[in-house]
Scaffold this motif. Structure first.
Motif, short mmCIF file in Angstrom:
data_model
loop_
_atom_site.label_atom_id
_atom_site.label_comp_id
_atom_site.label_asym_id
_atom_site.label_seq_id
_atom_site.Cartn_x
_atom_site.Cartn_y
_atom_site.Cartn_z
N TYR A 1 -6.29 1.59 -4.59
CA TYR A 1 -5.31 1.56 -3.52
C TYR A 1 -4.48 0.29 -3.63
CZ TYR A 1 -3.25 0.84 1.06
OH TYR A 1 -2.37 0.57 2.07
N ILE A 2 -3.18 0.43 -3.54
CA ILE A 2 -2.27 -0.72 -3.58
C ILE A 2 -1.60 -0.84 -2.22
CG2 ILE A 2 -0.27 -1.77 -4.69
CD1 ILE A 2 -0.85 -0.04 -7.14
N PRO A 3 -1.94 -1.84 -1.42
CA PRO A 3 -1.31 -2.01 -0.11
C PRO A 3 0.20 -2.21 -0.22
CG PRO A 3 -3.29 -3.35 -0.28
CD PRO A 3 -2.99 -2.84 -1.66
N GLY A 4 0.92 -1.71 0.75
CA GLY A 4 2.36 -1.85 0.74
C GLY A 4 2.83 -3.29 0.70
N GLU A 5 2.01 -4.20 1.24
CA GLU A 5 2.36 -5.62 1.28
C GLU A 5 2.59 -6.21 -0.10
OE1 GLU A 5 2.75 -9.52 3.24
OE2 GLU A 5 3.02 -7.44 3.84
N VAL A 6 1.93 -5.67 -1.14
CA VAL A 6 2.05 -6.27 -2.47
C VAL A 6 2.97 -5.48 -3.41
CG1 VAL A 6 -0.26 -7.24 -2.25
CG2 VAL A 6 0.03 -5.08 -3.45
N LEU A 7 3.53 -4.38 -2.94
CA LEU A 7 4.36 -3.54 -3.82
C LEU A 7 5.59 -4.27 -4.34
CD1 LEU A 7 4.26 -0.06 -2.02
CD2 LEU A 7 3.14 -0.72 -4.16
N GLY A 8 6.09 -5.22 -3.56
CA GLY A 8 7.30 -5.93 -3.97
C GLY A 8 7.08 -6.90 -5.11
N THR A 9 5.83 -7.31 -5.35
CA THR A 9 5.56 -8.32 -6.39
C THR A 9 4.66 -7.82 -7.52
OG1 THR A 9 3.71 -9.19 -5.08
CG2 THR A 9 5.86 -10.23 -4.78
N ILE A 10 4.11 -6.62 -7.39
CA ILE A 10 3.13 -6.17 -8.39
C ILE A 10 3.75 -5.98 -9.77
CG2 ILE A 10 3.36 -3.68 -8.05
CD1 ILE A 10 0.23 -3.64 -8.06
N LYS A 11 5.06 -5.82 -9.83
CA LYS A 11 5.71 -5.67 -11.13
C LYS A 11 5.54 -6.90 -12.01
CE LYS A 11 10.18 -7.23 -9.28
NZ LYS A 11 11.58 -6.83 -9.00
N ASN A 21 1.74 -17.89 -14.57
CA ASN A 21 2.24 -17.82 -13.19
C ASN A 21 1.43 -16.80 -12.41
OD1 ASN A 21 4.90 -19.49 -13.45
ND2 ASN A 21 4.97 -18.05 -15.16
N HIS A 22 0.14 -17.09 -12.26
CA HIS A 22 -0.76 -16.13 -11.61
C HIS A 22 -0.34 -15.84 -10.18
CE1 HIS A 22 -4.32 -13.92 -10.54
NE2 HIS A 22 -4.57 -14.75 -9.55
N LYS A 23 -0.35 -14.57 -9.83
CA LYS A 23 -0.07 -14.12 -8.47
C LYS A 23 -1.31 -13.46 -7.89
CE LYS A 23 4.33 -15.20 -8.73
NZ LYS A 23 4.91 -16.31 -7.92
N PHE A 24 -1.53 -13.66 -6.61
CA PHE A 24 -2.66 -13.02 -5.95
C PHE A 24 -2.19 -11.71 -5.32
CE2 PHE A 24 -3.75 -17.43 -6.25
CZ PHE A 24 -5.12 -17.44 -6.45
N TYR A 25 -3.09 -10.72 -5.32
CA TYR A 25 -2.75 -9.41 -4.77
C TYR A 25 -3.81 -8.99 -3.76
CZ TYR A 25 0.86 -9.35 -8.34
OH TYR A 25 1.95 -9.65 -9.09
N VAL A 26 -4.63 -8.03 -4.09
CA VAL A 26 -5.69 -7.61 -3.16
C VAL A 26 -6.93 -8.44 -3.48
CG1 VAL A 26 -6.96 -5.64 -2.23
CG2 VAL A 26 -4.67 -5.32 -3.17
N ASP A 27 -7.04 -9.60 -2.85
CA ASP A 27 -8.03 -10.60 -3.23
C ASP A 27 -9.14 -10.77 -2.19
OD1 ASP A 27 -8.71 -12.37 -5.32
OD2 ASP A 27 -8.16 -14.06 -4.07
N GLY A 28 -9.18 -9.90 -1.18
CA GLY A 28 -10.18 -10.03 -0.13
C GLY A 28 -11.33 -9.05 -0.31
N THR A 29 -12.54 -9.48 0.07
CA THR A 29 -13.71 -8.61 0.02
C THR A 29 -13.66 -7.61 1.17
OG1 THR A 29 -15.05 -10.38 -0.94
CG2 THR A 29 -16.23 -8.53 0.07
N PRO A 30 -13.73 -6.31 0.89
CA PRO A 30 -13.64 -5.32 1.96
C PRO A 30 -14.96 -5.17 2.71
CG PRO A 30 -13.92 -4.21 -0.13
CD PRO A 30 -13.80 -5.68 -0.44
N THR A 31 -14.89 -4.59 3.89
CA THR A 31 -16.05 -4.22 4.70
C THR A 31 -16.10 -2.71 4.78
OG1 THR A 31 -15.89 -6.25 6.03
CG2 THR A 31 -17.10 -4.40 6.99
N VAL A 32 -17.29 -2.13 4.57
CA VAL A 32 -17.45 -0.67 4.60
C VAL A 32 -18.54 -0.33 5.60
CG1 VAL A 32 -17.94 1.41 3.27
CG2 VAL A 32 -16.80 -0.53 2.18
N SER A 33 -18.26 0.64 6.49
CA SER A 33 -19.25 1.02 7.50
C SER A 33 -19.01 2.46 7.95
CB SER A 33 -19.17 0.08 8.70
OG SER A 33 -20.08 0.47 9.71
N ASP A 34 -20.07 3.12 8.40
CA ASP A 34 -19.92 4.40 9.07
C ASP A 34 -19.46 4.17 10.50
OD1 ASP A 34 -20.79 5.72 6.82
OD2 ASP A 34 -22.87 5.86 7.49
#
Length: 226
Positions: A1-11, A21-34
């Motif tokens: 999944y690519i969040p819309g927030e990073v679509l402008g720079t993922i190219k 010139n490293h760029k950060f994208y989806v760099d957070g640890t997710p939480t999963v739960s029922d």
């Protein structure tokens, strides 16, 4: 999944000089739960971007075997960005998935860091803020501010504040959270009261303590809690 927030720079990933010139994208640890959302038990993933941007996103990952391009619309649930609320900073605060005392399932998270960055959606106060967002729809249920921001910077440098990863507590052991604890970049540890079934009564309870370099705890020696 690519969040819309990073679509402008993922190219920029295809840039031959990307490693310089490293760029950060989806760099957070997710939480999963029922959670019980949409009238059924589902497995929900909620994550942030850390330095990658100002966004929290949610996905329905109940059935991994059914993941496909055709099912993408049913997997994506919502994305909450600084366009929804300008006090949201870079989302270093890892979201928690909780059941509230009014029976609603929610994602709760702090507003993260650097919310005054000049990106067209800059915070005017730089306050540290707690968000409570509907897990099913992404709608903001409650925003609770500490009212501690740029004007209250203990160093006098007019820096923005930010709330770190939150710790929800179920005091009654009934599966519903009653209090949330979280630290901020100015070294304050806060307690939020969500013990009522009426969201209008959810509030900032009090500051528990300030993390300091030494016992004198002069303003310039308060240490950030991350």
């Amino acid at each position: 999944y690519i969040p819309g927030e990073v679509l402008g720079t993922i190219k920029q990933l295809s840039n031959e000089n990307y490693q310089e010139n490293h760029k950060f994208y989806v760099d957070g640890t997710p939480t999963v739960s029922d959670a019980f959302v949409g009238g059924a038990w589902r497995t929900v993933l909620v994550g942030g971007l850390n330095k990658g941007g100002q966004s929290i996103y949610a996905l329905d990952v109940t059935n991994p075997a059914g993941f496909s391009e055709g099912s993408a619309a049913s997997i994506f649930k919502w994305e909450f960005t600084d366009e929804e609320d300008a006090d949201l900073g870079y989302t270093y605060s890892r979201p928690a998935i909780v059941k509230l005392n009014d029976g609603t399932w929610a994602a709760v998270f702090g507003n993260g860091h650097n919310n005054t960055v000049a990106d067209g959606q800059a915070s005017t106060t730089g306050d540290a803020v707690l968000y409570v967002v509907n897990l099913d729809t992404g709608a903001l249920i409650k925003k609770i501010t500490t009212s501690t921001g740029v004007a209250e910077d203990p160093t006098g440098q007019s820096r923005p504040n930010g709330l770190a990863t939150v710790a929800p507590v179920d005091l009654q052991d009934d599966g519903k959270i009653d209090y949330i604890y979280a630290g901020d970049l100015f070294g304050n540890m806060w307690k939020f009261d969500l013990s009522s079934s009426n969201k209008n009564q959810w509030k900032l309870d009090y500051r528990i303590f300030a993390a300091c370099e030494d016992i004198t705890c002069t303003n310039e020696k308060q240490q950030p809690i991350t």
